[in-house]
Design a protein around this motif. Structure first.
Motif, PDB file in Angstrom:
ATOM      1  N   ILE A 264       0.871  -1.170   0.000  1.00 30.33           N
ATOM      2  CA  ILE A 264       0.000   0.000   0.000  1.00 30.33           C
ATOM      3  C   ILE A 264       0.912   1.226   0.000  1.00 30.33           C
ATOM      4  O   ILE A 264       1.665   1.435   0.950  1.00 30.33           O
ATOM      5  N   PRO A 265       0.879   2.024  -1.084  1.00 31.53           N
ATOM      6  CA  PRO A 265       1.698   3.233  -1.117  1.00 31.53           C
ATOM      7  C   PRO A 265       1.285   4.221  -0.024  1.00 31.53           C
ATOM      8  O   PRO A 265       0.201   4.093   0.558  1.00 31.53           O
ATOM      9  N   GLY A 266       2.125   5.206   0.222  1.00 25.75           N
ATOM     10  CA  GLY A 266       1.863   6.207   1.241  1.00 25.75           C
ATOM     11  C   GLY A 266       0.479   6.831   1.101  1.00 25.75           C
ATOM     12  O   GLY A 266       0.090   7.257   0.020  1.00 25.75           O
ATOM     13  N   ALA A 267      -0.258   6.863   2.201  1.00 25.60           N
ATOM     14  CA  ALA A 267      -1.616   7.406   2.193  1.00 25.60           C
ATOM     15  C   ALA A 267      -1.579   8.906   1.911  1.00 25.60           C
ATOM     16  O   ALA A 267      -0.718   9.620   2.417  1.00 25.60           O
ATOM     17  N   GLN A 268      -2.512   9.349   1.097  1.00 26.94           N
ATOM     18  CA  GLN A 268      -2.655  10.776   0.806  1.00 26.94           C
ATOM     19  C   GLN A 268      -3.515  11.462   1.870  1.00 26.94           C
ATOM     20  O   GLN A 268      -3.449  12.674   2.033  1.00 26.94           O
ATOM     21  N   HIS A 269      -4.346  10.677   2.545  1.00 27.13           N
ATOM     22  CA  HIS A 269      -5.270  11.182   3.561  1.00 27.13           C
ATOM     23  C   HIS A 269      -5.369  10.135   4.669  1.00 27.13           C
ATOM     24  O   HIS A 269      -5.011   8.974   4.470  1.00 27.13           O
ATOM     25  N   HIS A 270      -5.906  10.536   5.802  1.00 26.16           N
ATOM     26  CA  HIS A 270      -6.149   9.591   6.889  1.00 26.16           C
ATOM     27  C   HIS A 270      -7.065   8.480   6.363  1.00 26.16           C
ATOM     28  O   HIS A 270      -8.014   8.744   5.628  1.00 26.16           O
ATOM     29  N   ARG A 271      -6.751   7.237   6.705  1.00 25.27           N
ATOM     30  CA  ARG A 271      -7.585   6.119   6.276  1.00 25.27           C
ATOM     31  C   ARG A 271      -7.426   4.961   7.238  1.00 25.27           C
ATOM     32  O   ARG A 271      -6.487   4.911   8.036  1.00 25.27           O
ATOM     33  N   VAL A 272      -8.343   4.021   7.138  1.00 25.39           N
ATOM     34  CA  VAL A 272      -8.340   2.818   7.962  1.00 25.39           C
ATOM     35  C   VAL A 272      -8.664   1.653   7.043  1.00 25.39           C
ATOM     36  O   VAL A 272      -9.465   1.785   6.119  1.00 25.39           O
ATOM     37  N   SER A 273      -8.049   0.500   7.286  1.00 25.93           N
ATOM     38  CA  SER A 273      -8.448  -0.714   6.581  1.00 25.93           C
ATOM     39  C   SER A 273      -8.527  -1.851   7.597  1.00 25.93           C
ATOM     40  O   SER A 273      -7.785  -1.872   8.577  1.00 25.93           O
ATOM     41  N   VAL A 274      -9.463  -2.750   7.345  1.00 27.81           N
ATOM     42  CA  VAL A 274      -9.624  -3.933   8.190  1.00 27.81           C
ATOM     43  C   VAL A 274      -9.455  -5.142   7.277  1.00 27.81           C
ATOM     44  O   VAL A 274     -10.132  -5.253   6.251  1.00 27.81           O
ATOM     45  N   THR A 275      -8.526  -6.028   7.634  1.00 26.08           N
ATOM     46  CA  THR A 275      -8.294  -7.254   6.874  1.00 26.08           C
ATOM     47  C   THR A 275      -8.751  -8.422   7.724  1.00 26.08           C
ATOM     48  O   THR A 275      -8.317  -8.587   8.863  1.00 26.08           O
ATOM     49  N   PHE A 276      -9.662  -9.206   7.161  1.00 24.42           N
ATOM     50  CA  PHE A 276     -10.226 -10.376   7.841  1.00 24.42           C
ATOM     51  C   PHE A 276      -9.554 -11.625   7.293  1.00 24.42           C
ATOM     52  O   PHE A 276      -9.529 -11.834   6.083  1.00 24.42           O
ATOM     53  N   ARG A 277      -9.015 -12.453   8.205  1.00 21.00           N
ATOM     54  CA  ARG A 277      -8.297 -13.663   7.773  1.00 21.00           C
ATOM     55  C   ARG A 277      -8.633 -14.822   8.712  1.00 21.00           C
ATOM     56  O   ARG A 277      -9.023 -14.625   9.852  1.00 21.00           O
ATOM     57  N   ARG A 278      -8.412 -16.013   8.198  1.00 21.60           N
ATOM     58  CA  ARG A 278      -8.567 -17.222   9.002  1.00 21.60           C
ATOM     59  C   ARG A 278      -7.191 -17.854   9.155  1.00 21.60           C
ATOM     60  O   ARG A 278      -6.508 -18.123   8.176  1.00 21.60           O
ATOM     61  N   MET A 279      -6.811 -18.077  10.413  1.00 18.03           N
ATOM     62  CA  MET A 279      -5.546 -18.761  10.663  1.00 18.03           C
ATOM     63  C   MET A 279      -5.786 -20.264  10.532  1.00 18.03           C
ATOM     64  O   MET A 279      -6.778 -20.790  11.039  1.00 18.03           O
ATOM     65  N   ASP A 280      -4.907 -20.941   9.839  1.00 15.42           N
ATOM     66  CA  ASP A 280      -4.974 -22.390   9.674  1.00 15.42           C
ATOM     67  C   ASP A 280      -4.890 -23.030  11.056  1.00 15.42           C
ATOM     68  O   ASP A 280      -3.927 -22.822  11.789  1.00 15.42           O
ATOM     69  N   SER A 281      -5.907 -23.796  11.438  1.00 15.04           N
ATOM     70  CA  SER A 281      -5.951 -24.372  12.789  1.00 15.04           C
ATOM     71  C   SER A 281      -4.765 -25.291  13.074  1.00 15.04           C
ATOM     72  O   SER A 281      -4.339 -25.419  14.215  1.00 15.04           O
ATOM     73  N   SER A 282      -4.188 -25.903  12.032  1.00 14.96           N
ATOM     74  CA  SER A 282      -3.036 -26.778  12.258  1.00 14.96           C
ATOM     75  C   SER A 282      -1.755 -25.976  12.544  1.00 14.96           C
ATOM     76  O   SER A 282      -0.742 -26.540  12.932  1.00 14.96           O
ATOM     77  N   LYS A 283      -1.818 -24.648  12.355  1.00 16.79           N
ATOM     78  CA  LYS A 283      -0.635 -23.814  12.569  1.00 16.79           C
ATOM     79  C   LYS A 283      -0.813 -22.843  13.739  1.00 16.79           C
ATOM     80  O   LYS A 283      -0.034 -21.918  13.900  1.00 16.79           O
ATOM     81  N   MET A 284      -1.848 -23.068  14.557  1.00 13.82           N
ATOM     82  CA  MET A 284      -2.079 -22.213  15.730  1.00 13.82           C
ATOM     83  C   MET A 284      -0.941 -22.380  16.725  1.00 13.82           C
ATOM     84  O   MET A 284      -0.330 -23.445  16.819  1.00 13.82           O
ATOM     85  N   LEU A 285      -0.672 -21.338  17.466  1.00  9.93           N
ATOM     86  CA  LEU A 285       0.348 -21.394  18.506  1.00  9.93           C
ATOM     87  C   LEU A 285      -0.019 -22.407  19.579  1.00  9.93           C
ATOM     88  O   LEU A 285      -1.196 -22.569  19.917  1.00  9.93           O
ATOM     89  N   TYR A 286       0.976 -23.075  20.125  1.00 11.16           N
ATOM     90  CA  TYR A 286       0.741 -24.059  21.184  1.00 11.16           C
ATOM     91  C   TYR A 286       0.035 -23.377  22.347  1.00 11.16           C
ATOM     92  O   TYR A 286       0.452 -22.325  22.814  1.00 11.16           O
ATOM     93  N   GLY A 287      -1.058 -23.967  22.814  1.00 10.07           N
ATOM     94  CA  GLY A 287      -1.792 -23.443  23.961  1.00 10.07           C
ATOM     95  C   GLY A 287      -2.755 -22.318  23.627  1.00 10.07           C
ATOM     96  O   GLY A 287      -3.405 -21.776  24.513  1.00 10.07           O
ATOM     97  N   PHE A 288      -2.887 -21.963  22.336  1.00 11.49           N
ATOM     98  CA  PHE A 288      -3.795 -20.878  21.953  1.00 11.49           C
ATOM     99  C   PHE A 288      -5.229 -21.240  22.301  1.00 11.49           C
ATOM    100  O   PHE A 288      -5.684 -22.339  22.028  1.00 11.49           O
ATOM    101  N   GLN A 289      -5.943 -20.321  22.923  1.00 16.70           N
ATOM    102  CA  GLN A 289      -7.354 -20.502  23.240  1.00 16.70           C
ATOM    103  C   GLN A 289      -8.136 -19.337  22.646  1.00 16.70           C
ATOM    104  O   GLN A 289      -7.895 -18.183  23.017  1.00 16.70           O
TER     105      GLN A 289
END
Length: 135
Positions: free
Chosen positions: A97-122
Motif C-alpha cells: 500500500i503506497p503512502g496514504a494521501q489522507h487519513h484512512r483505515v483498513s480492516v483485513t479479515f483472515r482465518r488462521m490455519d488451525s493446524s498452525k495455531m500457537l501451542y496453547g492458543f485458546q
C-alpha cells in the motif's frame, strides 16, 4: 464473490475469519511490499474506510522513495469496497500500500490455519459462536 439463490457469499465457509488486523494510516503511512504469511488460509479480504487508496501487485515491487513503490498492477481500493485476496495475487505476487494521501483505515479479515495455531492458543469464547452474516 459467489451468489447463491438467496445470498451473496464473499468467502467460502472454510475461510470464515477468526482474526483481523486493523491498519490506521496517517498521511504518508504505507505498507511495504510483502506476501502475507501462509499460516493464513486463502482467500481472505480487506475493507478500506475513510478515504480511497491503491494497492500494488507484482512479483517484484521496487521502493522508489519513502512510501513510493513501483509494481506492474495497481488496483484502486474504494471506500467500503471489499478486496478478496487469493491465488497468485496473494501466494506469489507481493503487494503493498503506497503512502496514504489522507487519513484512512483498513480492516483485513483472515482465518488462521488451525493446524498452525500457537501451542496453547485458546480463542475468545465469545467468538466461538459467530456465524456467517447472510445478505
Amino acid at each position: 464473490m459467489e451468489h447463491t439463490s438467496s445470498r451473496w457469499i464473499i468467502l467460502p465457509a472454510d475461510c470464515i475469519p477468526n482474526s483481523c488486523i486493523i491498519n490506521i494510516y496517517d498521511d504518508g503511512d504505507c505498507v511495504p511490499p510483502h506476501i502475507t504469511h501462509h499460516v493464513f488460509v486463502r482467500p481472505f479480504c480487506t475493507v478500506p474506510f475513510i478515504s480511497n487508496n491503491n494497492i500494488l501487485f507484482d512479483k517484484e515491487i521496487y521502493v522508489i522513495g519513502p512510501g513510493k513503490f513501483r509494481g506492474s498492477k495497481e488496483i484502486p481500493l474504494s471506500v467500503d469496497s471489499v478486496l478478496i485476496l487469493k491465488g497468485n495475487g496473494e501466494n506469489i505476487a507481493k503487494n503493498c500500500i503506497p503512502g496514504a494521501q489522507h487519513h484512512r483505515v483498513s480492516v483485513t479479515f483472515r482465518r488462521m490455519d488451525s493446524s498452525k495455531m500457537l501451542y496453547g492458543f485458546q480463542p475468545d469464547p465469545e467468538l466461538k459462536e459467530l456465524q456467517p452474516y447472510e445478505l
